[in-house]
Design a protein around this motif. Structure first.
Motif, short mmCIF file in Angstrom:
data_model
loop_
_atom_site.label_atom_id
_atom_site.label_comp_id
_atom_site.label_asym_id
_atom_site.label_seq_id
_atom_site.Cartn_x
_atom_site.Cartn_y
_atom_site.Cartn_z
N ALA A 16 0.83 -1.21 0.00
CA ALA A 16 0.00 0.00 0.00
C ALA A 16 0.87 1.26 0.00
CB ALA A 16 -0.93 -0.02 1.21
N ASP A 17 1.97 1.24 0.76
CA ASP A 17 2.89 2.39 0.76
C ASP A 17 3.54 2.56 -0.62
OD1 ASP A 17 2.34 2.89 3.41
OD2 ASP A 17 4.10 1.79 4.17
N PHE A 18 3.90 1.46 -1.25
CA PHE A 18 4.48 1.49 -2.59
C PHE A 18 3.47 2.09 -3.58
CE2 PHE A 18 6.01 -1.35 -6.33
CZ PHE A 18 6.77 -0.32 -6.84
N GLU A 19 2.22 1.69 -3.44
CA GLU A 19 1.16 2.20 -4.31
C GLU A 19 0.98 3.70 -4.11
OE1 GLU A 19 -2.74 -0.12 -5.79
OE2 GLU A 19 -2.65 0.28 -3.63
N SER A 20 1.06 4.16 -2.86
CA SER A 20 0.92 5.60 -2.58
C SER A 20 2.07 6.39 -3.19
CB SER A 20 0.88 5.83 -1.07
OG SER A 20 -0.27 5.24 -0.50
N LEU A 21 3.29 5.82 -3.15
CA LEU A 21 4.44 6.49 -3.76
C LEU A 21 4.24 6.62 -5.27
CD1 LEU A 21 7.34 7.61 -3.61
CD2 LEU A 21 8.17 5.25 -3.84
N ILE A 22 3.76 5.58 -5.90
CA ILE A 22 3.49 5.63 -7.34
C ILE A 22 2.44 6.68 -7.66
CG2 ILE A 22 2.52 4.33 -9.28
CD1 ILE A 22 3.81 1.81 -8.06
N ASP A 23 1.38 6.72 -6.85
CA ASP A 23 0.28 7.66 -7.10
C ASP A 23 0.70 9.11 -6.89
OD1 ASP A 23 -1.37 5.56 -7.71
OD2 ASP A 23 -2.31 5.46 -5.72
N ALA A 24 1.82 9.34 -6.18
CA ALA A 24 2.29 10.70 -5.95
C ALA A 24 2.84 11.33 -7.23
CB ALA A 24 3.36 10.71 -4.86
N PHE A 25 3.12 10.50 -8.25
CA PHE A 25 3.61 11.00 -9.53
C PHE A 25 2.44 11.08 -10.51
CE2 PHE A 25 7.40 9.55 -7.50
CZ PHE A 25 8.43 10.32 -8.02
N PRO A 26 2.27 12.21 -11.19
CA PRO A 26 1.12 12.37 -12.10
C PRO A 26 1.00 11.27 -13.14
CG PRO A 26 2.22 14.47 -11.78
CD PRO A 26 3.08 13.44 -11.12
N GLU A 27 2.14 10.79 -13.65
CA GLU A 27 2.11 9.74 -14.68
C GLU A 27 2.34 8.35 -14.09
OE1 GLU A 27 1.20 10.31 -17.77
OE2 GLU A 27 0.95 12.43 -17.24
N GLY A 28 2.27 8.24 -12.77
CA GLY A 28 2.35 6.94 -12.14
C GLY A 28 3.71 6.29 -12.21
N ARG A 29 3.73 4.98 -12.43
CA ARG A 29 4.96 4.19 -12.37
C ARG A 29 5.99 4.67 -13.38
NH1 ARG A 29 6.17 -1.22 -10.57
NH2 ARG A 29 8.44 -1.37 -10.57
N SER A 30 5.56 5.05 -14.58
CA SER A 30 6.51 5.47 -15.60
C SER A 30 7.26 6.73 -15.16
CB SER A 30 5.81 5.71 -16.93
OG SER A 30 4.85 6.75 -16.83
N ALA A 31 6.58 7.65 -14.47
CA ALA A 31 7.25 8.86 -14.00
C ALA A 31 8.20 8.55 -12.85
CB ALA A 31 6.21 9.89 -13.56
N LEU A 32 7.82 7.63 -11.97
CA LEU A 32 8.73 7.21 -10.91
C LEU A 32 9.98 6.57 -11.50
CD1 LEU A 32 9.50 6.57 -7.97
CD2 LEU A 32 8.06 4.51 -8.12
N GLU A 33 9.80 5.72 -12.52
CA GLU A 33 10.94 5.09 -13.18
C GLU A 33 11.85 6.14 -13.82
OE1 GLU A 33 12.00 1.98 -13.56
OE2 GLU A 33 10.41 0.92 -12.49
#
Length: 417
Positions: free
Chosen positions: A107-124
């Motif tokens: 759930a914490d990992f999911e929240s971190l991803i959601d903090a980026f407007p483009e999701g996982r791709s923006a985190l990457e």
């Protein structure tokens, strides 16, 4: 488990969050893996134990073995995949407390991803600069997408573009001449009927008393027929229609679209020399020389070769990609530190030794390339063994990105000063 830190590579708050999420995720998933398969490191063993896909278990195993927080998150499956793993672990009888701890970390990992407007791709994208292999893979994928989309939008594409520049001493002792050969390999028209600027030549005066001019490789000046700049022995047949178009200080060779049938590949090789093209030595105002190029056709591969006479411009060139901006004709010295409009892309430069007969000079897209180079040097009456060769090869170059190539200028010898 001891927390791993990211070494403050991003903003402090984001660094801290990534370290916390990475530590939590790894420390909660690893005990479940060990409970299921012990100390085995084989993804296939975990896949068989749980009856899930080995691609998913492969990512899980890489994530729990990683030592860097960025690598932990990069290798981790998406939250949905991690929950598939948890459900299979529950069916296999893994302790509920272990699973609840892992669910909280997911759930914490999911929240971190959601903090980026483009999701996982923006985190990457944010963490990829610090994982070289990820950076290269992501950059190639992004550039390949640009190649496909721009090919459709512009209606043209090519297999390869080879831009070759020979820098030689001029008859004026304080200047150099430049010879350029621009090869477009496997050019195709995909759609549309718009003409396109294939080759461009920039004219600029370097010194008030240094007249420069453009000529064919055979030495002819004042040529307005675009076909006379072609190296026809290396062009495909039939050669499509080209015309000259002058725009301010740039001369273009423009392709007539209708003369190139849809999906019929053709190779075109264009060559010219600029006399008194650039400065040879540094002075009080100039410490560097530069060349710029702008690729207009989407192509799978771009090769830029420089052959520099051993008596001019010491050291390897620096290739700097950037966004096309305002007039750059007065730029003489590269700025220190981050440069305006610079694009952060991988630009590998190889030193290929002296001459044109080194094995590394060959290129698979143009089997005739070394023969053509020999012809160019012979036409210019130059000894290729006196020239250092440098190469920058880019897979899926981005169209309309300006490539600035910087060279250091040597100090003028005392007897000429």
């Amino acid at each position: 488990m001891k927390s791993v830190t990211s070494g403050h590579r991003l903003a402090d708050g984001l660094d801290t969050k990534i370290a916390e999420v990475s530590t939590s995720l790894q420390s909660s998933v690893r005990p479940i893996v060990e409970d299921l398969i012990g100390t085995s490191h084989r993804p296939v063993t975990l896949a068989r134990r749980l009856g899930i896909d080995k691609t998913l278990t492969g990512r899980i195993m890489r994530s729990v073995r990683a030592n860097d927080p960025f690598e932990i998150l990069h290798n981790a499956p998406a939250p949905h995949g991690l929950r598939i793993f948890l459900k299979a672990a529950a069916d296999a009888g893994v302790d509920e407390d272990l699973r609840e701890k892992a669910e909280s970390s997911i759930a914490d990992f999911e929240s971190l991803i959601d903090a980026f407007p483009e999701g996982r791709s923006a985190l990457e994208a944010a963490i990829s600069d610090y994982i070289p292999e990820v950076r290269k893979r992501n950059e190639r994928t992004a550039k390949q997408s640009v190649y496909k989309s721009m090919s459709y939008l512009l209606g043209y594409q090519a297999e390869a573009s080879l831009l070759t520049t020979v820098i030689s001493p001029s008859e004026r002792s304080d200047m150099v001449d430049t010879t350029h050969v621009d090869s477009m390999i496997g050019l195709r028209r995909l759609r549309g009927e718009s003409p396109v600027n294939l080759f461009g030549i920039r004219r600029h005066c370097m010194l008030p008393d240094a007249t420069n001019w453009i000529e064919t490789l055979g030495g002819d000046r004042g040529i307005d027929d675009a076909h006379q700049f072609l190296l026809e022995n290396y062009c495909g047949k039939p050669i499509p229609s080209l015309r000259v178009h002058d725009s301010a200080n740039v001369r273009y060779s423009v392709l007539d679209a209708e003369s190139l049938p849809i999906n019929e590949p053709v190779t075109l090789v264009n060559g010219w020399t600029i006399r008194n093209a650039s400065l040879r030595y540094a002075d009080d105002e100039h410490t560097h020389e530069w060349h710029s190029s702008l690729l207009r056709i989407p192509t799978r591969t771009r090769v830029q070769d420089y052959f520099v006479h051993q008596d001019v411009w010491p050291g390897p060139p620096d290739f700097v990609p950037g966004m096309p901006g305002l007039d750059i004709s007065t730029v003489r010295t590269p700025q220190s530190g981050p440069q305006h409009d610079r694009i952060d892309m991988d630009m590998p430069v190889e030193h290929l030794g002296l001459g044109v007969h080194q094995p590394g000079i060959r290129h698979s897209t143009a089997p005739w390339y070394q023969e053509m180079l020999g012809h160019v040097f012979e036409s210019r009456k130059l000894n290729p063994n006196e020239y250092r060769a440098y190469r920058c090869e880019i897979v899926y170059p981005v169209p309309f990105v300006r490539m600035m190539v910087w060279f250091n200028l040597a100090q003028k010898p005392h007897e000429q000063a």
